[in-house]
Scaffold this motif. Structure first.
Motif, PDB file in Angstrom:
ATOM      1  N   GLN A  83       0.834  -1.198   0.000  1.00 57.77           N
ATOM      2  CA  GLN A  83       0.000   0.000   0.000  1.00 57.77           C
ATOM      3  C   GLN A  83       0.875   1.257   0.000  1.00 57.77           C
ATOM      4  OE1 GLN A  83      -3.128  -0.715  -0.569  1.00 57.77           O
ATOM      5  NE2 GLN A  83      -3.264   1.487  -0.971  1.00 57.77           N
ATOM      6  N   VAL A  86       1.846   2.086  -3.397  1.00 56.33           N
ATOM      7  CA  VAL A  86       0.724   2.681  -4.129  1.00 56.33           C
ATOM      8  C   VAL A  86       0.588   4.158  -3.737  1.00 56.33           C
ATOM      9  CG1 VAL A  86      -1.774   2.640  -4.498  1.00 56.33           C
ATOM     10  CG2 VAL A  86      -0.507   0.495  -4.340  1.00 56.33           C
ATOM     11  N   GLU A  87       0.700   4.421  -2.443  1.00 56.52           N
ATOM     12  CA  GLU A  87       0.573   5.807  -1.966  1.00 56.52           C
ATOM     13  C   GLU A  87       1.673   6.705  -2.528  1.00 56.52           C
ATOM     14  OE1 GLU A  87       0.419   5.665   2.313  1.00 56.52           O
ATOM     15  OE2 GLU A  87      -1.579   4.766   2.346  1.00 56.52           O
ATOM     16  N   PRO A  93      -2.770   0.513  -7.927  1.00 58.40           N
ATOM     17  CA  PRO A  93      -3.575  -0.283  -6.990  1.00 58.40           C
ATOM     18  C   PRO A  93      -3.847  -1.695  -7.525  1.00 58.40           C
ATOM     19  CG  PRO A  93      -4.561   1.878  -7.333  1.00 58.40           C
ATOM     20  CD  PRO A  93      -3.421   1.774  -8.297  1.00 58.40           C
ATOM     21  N   SER A 176      -0.461  11.560 -17.822  1.00 60.53           N
ATOM     22  CA  SER A 176      -1.400  12.074 -16.819  1.00 60.53           C
ATOM     23  C   SER A 176      -0.770  13.244 -16.084  1.00 60.53           C
ATOM     24  CB  SER A 176      -1.745  10.998 -15.792  1.00 60.53           C
ATOM     25  OG  SER A 176      -2.236   9.852 -16.429  1.00 60.53           O
ATOM     26  N   MET A 204     -10.727  13.720 -17.521  1.00 62.90           N
ATOM     27  CA  MET A 204     -10.358  14.420 -16.303  1.00 62.90           C
ATOM     28  C   MET A 204     -11.133  13.789 -15.165  1.00 62.90           C
ATOM     29  SD  MET A 204     -10.253  18.456 -15.745  1.00 62.90           S
ATOM     30  CE  MET A 204     -10.835  19.272 -14.304  1.00 62.90           C
ATOM     31  N   ARG A 205     -10.463  13.566 -14.054  1.00 58.87           N
ATOM     32  CA  ARG A 205     -11.177  13.021 -12.904  1.00 58.87           C
ATOM     33  C   ARG A 205     -10.617  13.608 -11.625  1.00 58.87           C
ATOM     34  NH1 ARG A 205      -9.444   8.360 -10.695  1.00 58.87           N
ATOM     35  NH2 ARG A 205     -11.445   7.365 -10.976  1.00 58.87           N
ATOM     36  N   TYR A 208      -8.570  12.729  -5.564  1.00 63.26           N
ATOM     37  CA  TYR A 208      -8.999  12.118  -4.318  1.00 63.26           C
ATOM     38  C   TYR A 208     -10.514  12.077  -4.327  1.00 63.26           C
ATOM     39  CZ  TYR A 208      -4.305  13.406  -2.692  1.00 63.26           C
ATOM     40  OH  TYR A 208      -2.959  13.561  -2.547  1.00 63.26           O
ATOM     41  N   GLY A 209     -11.061  11.173  -3.550  1.00 61.08           N
ATOM     42  CA  GLY A 209     -12.504  11.151  -3.419  1.00 61.08           C
ATOM     43  C   GLY A 209     -13.157  10.307  -4.468  1.00 61.08           C
ATOM     44  N   GLU A 210     -14.455  10.166  -4.365  1.00 58.91           N
ATOM     45  CA  GLU A 210     -15.166   9.237  -5.225  1.00 58.91           C
ATOM     46  C   GLU A 210     -16.083   9.973  -6.191  1.00 58.91           C
ATOM     47  OE1 GLU A 210     -16.625   5.845  -3.380  1.00 58.91           O
ATOM     48  OE2 GLU A 210     -14.805   5.646  -2.167  1.00 58.91           O
ATOM     49  N   GLY A 211     -16.355   9.321  -7.288  1.00 60.24           N
ATOM     50  CA  GLY A 211     -17.273   9.863  -8.274  1.00 60.24           C
ATOM     51  C   GLY A 211     -16.812  11.219  -8.768  1.00 60.24           C
ATOM     52  N   THR A 212     -17.754  12.131  -8.899  1.00 59.41           N
ATOM     53  CA  THR A 212     -17.404  13.425  -9.480  1.00 59.41           C
ATOM     54  C   THR A 212     -16.921  14.416  -8.435  1.00 59.41           C
ATOM     55  OG1 THR A 212     -19.749  13.887  -9.368  1.00 59.41           O
ATOM     56  CG2 THR A 212     -18.845  13.333 -11.534  1.00 59.41           C
ATOM     57  N   GLN A 220      -6.900  14.976 -12.212  1.00 59.62           N
ATOM     58  CA  GLN A 220      -5.928  14.349 -13.093  1.00 59.62           C
ATOM     59  C   GLN A 220      -6.443  14.370 -14.522  1.00 59.62           C
ATOM     60  OE1 GLN A 220      -3.393  10.991 -11.895  1.00 59.62           O
ATOM     61  NE2 GLN A 220      -4.661   9.810 -13.287  1.00 59.62           N
TER      62      GLN A 220
ATOM     63  N   GLU B  17     -14.283  -0.043 -10.133  1.00 59.52           N
ATOM     64  CA  GLU B  17     -13.478   1.172 -10.223  1.00 59.52           C
ATOM     65  C   GLU B  17     -12.548   1.206  -9.029  1.00 59.52           C
ATOM     66  OE1 GLU B  17     -14.087   5.830 -11.311  1.00 59.52           O
ATOM     67  OE2 GLU B  17     -15.483   4.945  -9.920  1.00 59.52           O
ATOM     68  N   ILE B  18     -11.352   1.702  -9.264  1.00 53.87           N
ATOM     69  CA  ILE B  18     -10.439   1.842  -8.138  1.00 53.87           C
ATOM     70  C   ILE B  18     -10.215   3.315  -7.906  1.00 53.87           C
ATOM     71  CG2 ILE B  18      -8.165   1.299  -7.233  1.00 53.87           C
ATOM     72  CD1 ILE B  18      -8.303  -1.251  -8.937  1.00 53.87           C
ATOM     73  N   ILE B  19     -10.771   3.805  -6.817  1.00 52.56           N
ATOM     74  CA  ILE B  19     -10.640   5.212  -6.492  1.00 52.56           C
ATOM     75  C   ILE B  19      -9.934   5.298  -5.164  1.00 52.56           C
ATOM     76  CG2 ILE B  19     -11.854   7.364  -6.069  1.00 52.56           C
ATOM     77  CD1 ILE B  19     -14.293   5.979  -7.435  1.00 52.56           C
ATOM     78  N   ASN B  20      -8.914   6.162  -5.134  1.00 58.57           N
ATOM     79  CA  ASN B  20      -8.243   6.377  -3.863  1.00 58.57           C
ATOM     80  C   ASN B  20      -7.803   5.061  -3.238  1.00 58.57           C
ATOM     81  OD1 ASN B  20      -7.267   8.246  -2.180  1.00 58.57           O
ATOM     82  ND2 ASN B  20      -9.168   8.663  -1.103  1.00 58.57           N
ATOM     83  N   ASN B  21      -7.322   4.178  -4.073  1.00 53.72           N
ATOM     84  CA  ASN B  21      -6.810   2.873  -3.653  1.00 53.72           C
ATOM     85  C   ASN B  21      -7.888   1.937  -3.106  1.00 53.72           C
ATOM     86  OD1 ASN B  21      -4.453   4.119  -4.281  1.00 53.72           O
ATOM     87  ND2 ASN B  21      -3.906   4.539  -2.158  1.00 53.72           N
ATOM     88  N   THR B  24     -14.150  -0.207  -5.807  1.00 50.14           N
ATOM     89  CA  THR B  24     -15.574   0.056  -5.688  1.00 50.14           C
ATOM     90  C   THR B  24     -16.293  -0.648  -6.820  1.00 50.14           C
ATOM     91  OG1 THR B  24     -14.897   2.269  -5.064  1.00 50.14           O
ATOM     92  CG2 THR B  24     -17.245   1.911  -5.386  1.00 50.14           C
ATOM     93  N   LYS B  36     -21.736   7.802 -17.948  1.00 49.67           N
ATOM     94  CA  LYS B  36     -20.537   7.741 -17.129  1.00 49.67           C
ATOM     95  C   LYS B  36     -19.289   7.420 -17.950  1.00 49.67           C
ATOM     96  CE  LYS B  36     -19.373   6.266 -12.447  1.00 49.67           C
ATOM     97  NZ  LYS B  36     -18.598   7.423 -12.232  1.00 49.67           N
ATOM     98  N   GLU B  39     -16.058   9.739 -18.251  1.00 46.84           N
ATOM     99  CA  GLU B  39     -15.172   9.960 -17.109  1.00 46.84           C
ATOM    100  C   GLU B  39     -14.458   8.697 -16.650  1.00 46.84           C
ATOM    101  OE1 GLU B  39     -17.267   9.878 -12.984  1.00 46.84           O
ATOM    102  OE2 GLU B  39     -18.619  10.933 -14.333  1.00 46.84           O
ATOM    103  N   GLU B  42     -10.149   6.014 -18.114  1.00 44.24           N
ATOM    104  CA  GLU B  42      -8.826   5.748 -17.545  1.00 44.24           C
ATOM    105  C   GLU B  42      -8.809   4.539 -16.616  1.00 44.24           C
ATOM    106  OE1 GLU B  42      -4.940   7.084 -15.600  1.00 44.24           O
ATOM    107  OE2 GLU B  42      -5.705   6.955 -17.631  1.00 44.24           O
TER     108      GLU B  42
END
Ligand SMILES: [Zn+2]
Ligand SMILES: [Zn+2]
Lengths: 349, 190
Positions: A83, A86-87, A93, A176, A204-205, A208-212, A220, B17-21, B24, B36, B39, B42
């Motif tokens: 981990q 990865v960080e 991941p 990226s 573009m995404r 940090y965080g999920e979804g939009t 990124q 999906e892999i978000i923030n390690n 999901t 979707k 977005e 990637e």
């Protein structure tokens, strides 16, 4: 070099020294390659996976560009160590799930890394600080050309470098760029930016965080197309679009500082105050507050702390880093205490 | 199972999906998945989407109906790669190919798909620094020049300019000792 040394070292990309590093955090180029005559990793037999691992390791260790490197087999690492990689953005991941037959090679500045037996047999990554995408591509190209003299890459005249997923085929190149765009978010311009970007063959995404929802206003931007355009075209295109985004963020920051200086300063100092005094803090709150302080440092509102220190805090406050510093496994609640301790220590000045 | 976004339609597309390690899982209906899709390229890899969106892979159906997911009897999607015995059916299901030779085996099916993903179905970038590939470059050059002539005939000037640049870059690569003095740090050294 070993992993423990990395913990006390600053990755090159965290130094925050590159061009436009007030807005562009890092620039990354990744090349996907496979070895001809072998099935893609996920379908290869154990013997074949071993063979690929040995072949790529040997080719990489012979490279004059990779003199000082650390070779790590995923199966030899603890969960936390994986981990941790990865960080630090040294591996993906995906690469740490199911560690058998997987490895990563990392150069001592943490600029170049080679993932062996990810979805593709070889994934070469160059990670640079700031807006340095051309330099990142130049380095990737150089190392890749050198590796290509010893590795028989799967390549077709028509479809270029052949990859397990057709979305990577052709150049196998993913560029990226990680951006910090707080002013564009504050002024509600980010939605338009998202729309424009997707029309330009880029994605573009939130980083940090999920979804939009993008925690901390980090984004990124990457190229979507990998086939039918030359590497130079792809790099030039993402570079010129990111350049426009940077200009837009810059001018918006200037406007904000002219029109709303007091409100902005207030927000920044409050964030600083919270981080300096918190006793328990989650990762998400940390990212949000550090983001505000990062803006403060770059606008010259906050003094006595520099961009490198902020970058370091982003890195050290992540779960695996906290646990490696502490030297033992911490549950999420314990991590929130430890995180606050480290932040207070680093911000003591 | 209901769609995670609209909570109305049945979820037919299943994504990881892999978000923030963190891994999901997303379960979406076709419409939401389409929305979707921009977005998620990637990290999902567009390929994962293929499992639910049959029409993204234009399968040549002889009977003129869309192939059903359950029968597996469709002859055209049943094509096998001779090297790794991966079937096109399997590719459609998981979105990943079996081996480099699959690209040849599924050539006619992949070509429109690649065009859809990338807007092009022909590589124009770097070529590995290998002798046998240099040989192939002459074949490629001939092909490119023919396409250039065609593009000019059809007044597709943007395409023509692109082809011209590509031809130049390949010509440069195949005879590097002729026109250029290379510095030590530049690519292309032998
Ligand atoms: Zn839905
Ligand atoms: Zn195959």
């Amino acid at each position: 070099m070993n992993l423990e040394e990395l913990l006390h070292k600053r990755s090159e990309w965290l130094k925050g020294t590159g061009p436009k590093s007030d807005i562009v955090v890092s620039s990354r180029v990744r090349l996907a390659r496979n070895i001809d005559k072998f099935p893609f990793f996920n379908w290869a037999q154990p013997k074949q996976k071993e063979g690929i691992l040995a072949l790529v390791k040997d080719a990489a260790l012979k490279s004059k560009f990779l003199k000082k490197t650390m070779f790590l087999q995923m199966k030899d690492l603890s969960e936390i160590d994986r981990q941790f990689l990865v960080e630090r953005h040294l591996t993906s991941p995906e690469h740490v799930i199911d560690p058998q037959y997987k490895a990563v090679l990392i150069d001592d500045q943490e600029i170049a890394s080679i993932m062996i037996n990810e979805e593709d047999h070889v994934r070469l990554q160059i990670l640079q600080s700031g807006f340095n995408i051309i330099e990142a591509w130049r380095m990737a190209d150089e190392i890749d050309t050198d590796l290509g003299t010893r590795l028989p890459y799967a390549f077709s005249d028509r479809w270029g470098y052949l990859t397990a997923c057709p979305t990577n085929t052709g150049t196998g190149l993913r560029a990226s760029i990680m951006l910090h765009l707080p002013a564009l978010v504050m002024t509600n311009q980010i939605g338009k930016v998202f729309q424009a970007i997707s029309k330009l063959g880029l994605t573009m995404r939130g980083f940090y965080g999920e979804g939009t929802e993008a925690v901390g206003n980090f984004f990124q931007v990457s190229n979507q197309v990998t086939l039918g355009r030359s590497e130079n075209d792809l790099i030039e295109k993402i570079g010129s679009i990111v350049d426009k985004l940077v200009q837009r963020e810059e001018s918006t920051r200037n406007i904000l500082m002219t029109k709303n200086k007091d409100e902005i300063s207030d927000k920044i100092w409050r964030a600083y105050g919270t981080l300096k005094s918190a006793r328990i803090i989650t990762s998400s709150e940390t990212i949000k507050l550090l983001s505000v302080i990062r803006l403060g440092v770059n606008l010259g509102v906050v003094t006595g702390i520099n961009g490198t220190q902020i970058n370091e805090l982003f890195m050290l406050t992540q779960p695996a880093h906290l646990q490696k510093i502490e030297g033992k496994i911490l549950n999420p609640n314990q991590r929130d205490y430890k995180r606050a301790d480290i932040i207070r220590e680093k911000l003591k000045g | 199972m209901q769609c995670d976004i609209c909570h109305k339609e049945a979820a037919t597309v299943h994504l990881t999906e892999i978000i923030n390690n963190k891994v999901t899982k997303l379960h979406l209906c076709e419409n939401c998945a389409r929305e979707k899709s921009a977005e998620m390229e990637e990290h999902f890899g567009l390929a994962d989407l293929l499992s639910g969106l049959a029409d993204l892979v234009p399968v040549t159906t002889k009977k003129g109906k869309s192939p059903s997911l359950n029968t597996g009897a469709d002859i055209d999607v049943g094509i096998k790669c001779p090297s790794c015995s991966f079937t096109f059916q399997k590719f459609r299901k998981i979105g990943r190919l079996g081996c480099p030779n699959c690209y040849d085996a599924f050539r006619s099916q992949l070509s429109p798909l690649l065009r859809k993903i990338h807007g092009y179905d022909r590589h124009t970038g770097k070529i590995p620094n290998k002798k046998e590939v240099v040989k192939d470059a002459t074949v490629l050059l001939g092909d490119l020049k023919a396409r250039l002539t065609k593009a000019i005939e059809h007044e597709e000037f943007e395409e023509a300019a692109r082809l011209r640049d590509q031809i130049r870059s390949i010509e440069k690569k195949t005879k590097p000792e002729k026109n250029e003095v290379k510095s030590n740090n530049k690519k292309g050294k032998k």
